[in-house]
Design a protein around this motif. Structure first.
Motif, PDB file in Angstrom:
ATOM      1  N   THR A  49     -12.532  10.995  -0.637  1.00  0.00           N
ATOM      2  CA  THR A  49     -11.369  11.479  -0.188  1.00  0.00           C
ATOM      3  C   THR A  49     -10.205  11.640  -1.517  1.00  0.00           C
ATOM      4  OG1 THR A  49     -10.425   9.049  -0.361  1.00  0.00           O
ATOM      5  CG2 THR A  49     -11.396   9.501   1.665  1.00  0.00           C
ATOM      6  N   ARG A 126       1.688  -2.542   2.976  1.00  0.00           N
ATOM      7  CA  ARG A 126       2.003  -1.668   4.181  1.00  0.00           C
ATOM      8  C   ARG A 126       1.369  -2.073   5.606  1.00  0.00           C
ATOM      9  NH1 ARG A 126      -2.705   0.196   5.607  1.00  0.00           N
ATOM     10  NH2 ARG A 126      -4.470   0.701   4.383  1.00  0.00           N
ATOM     11  N   PRO A 128      -1.068  -2.413   8.660  1.00  0.00           N
ATOM     12  CA  PRO A 128      -2.518  -2.057   8.872  1.00  0.00           C
ATOM     13  C   PRO A 128      -2.671  -0.973   9.696  1.00  0.00           C
ATOM     14  CG  PRO A 128      -1.951  -3.988  10.029  1.00  0.00           C
ATOM     15  CD  PRO A 128      -0.664  -3.544   9.351  1.00  0.00           C
ATOM     16  N   THR A 129      -3.813  -0.164   9.583  1.00  0.00           N
ATOM     17  CA  THR A 129      -4.006   0.897  10.516  1.00  0.00           C
ATOM     18  C   THR A 129      -4.650  -0.018  11.929  1.00  0.00           C
ATOM     19  OG1 THR A 129      -6.482   0.831   9.923  1.00  0.00           O
ATOM     20  CG2 THR A 129      -4.761   2.386   8.607  1.00  0.00           C
ATOM     21  N   PRO A 130      -4.758   0.677  12.811  1.00  0.00           N
ATOM     22  CA  PRO A 130      -5.277  -0.230  14.012  1.00  0.00           C
ATOM     23  C   PRO A 130      -6.639  -0.644  13.801  1.00  0.00           C
ATOM     24  CG  PRO A 130      -4.156   1.695  14.751  1.00  0.00           C
ATOM     25  CD  PRO A 130      -4.429   1.862  13.378  1.00  0.00           C
ATOM     26  N   GLU A 131      -7.592   0.150  13.099  1.00  0.00           N
ATOM     27  CA  GLU A 131      -8.911  -0.174  12.757  1.00  0.00           C
ATOM     28  C   GLU A 131      -8.851  -1.620  11.757  1.00  0.00           C
ATOM     29  OE1 GLU A 131      -8.806   3.800  14.069  1.00  0.00           O
ATOM     30  OE2 GLU A 131      -8.040   2.843  12.353  1.00  0.00           O
ATOM     31  N   GLU A 132      -8.141  -1.796  10.904  1.00  0.00           N
ATOM     32  CA  GLU A 132      -7.943  -2.735  10.050  1.00  0.00           C
ATOM     33  C   GLU A 132      -7.338  -3.995  10.678  1.00  0.00           C
ATOM     34  OE1 GLU A 132      -6.722  -0.636   5.983  1.00  0.00           O
ATOM     35  OE2 GLU A 132      -5.170  -0.951   7.149  1.00  0.00           O
ATOM     36  N   ARG A 133      -6.517  -3.683  11.549  1.00  0.00           N
ATOM     37  CA  ARG A 133      -5.644  -4.784  12.346  1.00  0.00           C
ATOM     38  C   ARG A 133      -7.014  -5.348  13.018  1.00  0.00           C
ATOM     39  NH1 ARG A 133      -1.523  -2.433  14.683  1.00  0.00           N
ATOM     40  NH2 ARG A 133      -2.475  -2.152  16.569  1.00  0.00           N
ATOM     41  N   ARG A 146      -2.734  -3.935  -0.069  1.00  0.00           N
ATOM     42  CA  ARG A 146      -3.709  -2.845  -0.467  1.00  0.00           C
ATOM     43  C   ARG A 146      -3.928  -2.808  -1.901  1.00  0.00           C
ATOM     44  NH1 ARG A 146      -7.648  -0.244   1.917  1.00  0.00           N
ATOM     45  NH2 ARG A 146      -7.915   1.919   1.557  1.00  0.00           N
ATOM     46  N   ALA A 165      -8.133  -4.397   1.693  1.00  0.00           N
ATOM     47  CA  ALA A 165      -6.905  -4.274   2.588  1.00  0.00           C
ATOM     48  C   ALA A 165      -7.166  -6.030   3.008  1.00  0.00           C
ATOM     49  CB  ALA A 165      -7.083  -3.589   3.802  1.00  0.00           C
TER      50      ALA A 165
END
Length: 180
Positions: A49, A126, A128-133, A146, A165
């Motif tokens: 990335t 920040r 979290p993304t839904p996947e992290e949550r 992060r 994270a």
């Protein structure tokens, strides 16, 4: 320090001393009367990335090797860690697989001729993304810390990059700097 807060230092994870426990995370938790563990959920080559490319000094989209892990404290997920390596270092090694590495990844890097001498970390916060949550089992309004870490060798070449994270309410990162 509150009962739920976890204090961590990066030193055990970046310095392979060749002595001591193979799992620095489990040893750190045990020293505090807790139980630490990890699960490697994925490993292999992926395109870099933009952030990983910048950290490793490679072109965006270039193949890098990643090891994705979930870290646990007392059976609760407390950290998501993605560790990236230049493919020229990790391709075809145990770093590209999901099995635990005897002595740890840093010790293997050293065996392969790559020793870190400088670590640079950036910490941000920040939501979290839904996947992290979901993976960290956090509440919708609970932020994550992060941490982006890059390890460089004696020639200032990046040999490893970590993106982590962690639920912010459970963490306190400790940094000690010697002056003079």
């Amino acid at each position: 320090m509150s009962a739920g807060e976890w204090v961590s230092s990066s030193m055990p994870y970046v310095a392979a001393t060749g002595v001591g426990p193979a799992d620095a995370w489990a040893a750190e938790a045990a020293a505090r009367g807790r139980r630490g563990g990890q699960r490697i959920v994925d490993a292999g080559e992926v395109p870099a990335t933009a952030q990983v490319a910048e950290l490793l000094g490679v072109a965006e989209g270039r193949a890098v090797v990643v090891r994705r892990r979930v870290m646990y404290l007392d059976d609760r997920p407390c950290e998501l860690t993605d560790t990236y390596y230049p493919a020229s270092i990790a391709r075809g090694t145990r770093l590209a697989g999901t099995a635990k590495i005897p002595g740890g990844a840093v010790a293997l890097l050293r065996e392969l001729g790559h020793m870190g001498v400088l670590v640079r970390e950036d910490v941000t916060a920040r939501m979290p993304t839904p996947e992290e949550r979901e993976a960290l089992r956090t509440e919708p309004d609970e932020p994550v810390l992060r941490l982006a870490r890059v390890t460089l060798d004696a020639d200032d070449r990046p040999i490893q990059a970590d993106l982590m994270a962690m639920p912010a309410g459970l963490q306190r990162l400790r940094y000690e700097l010697r002056i003079g």
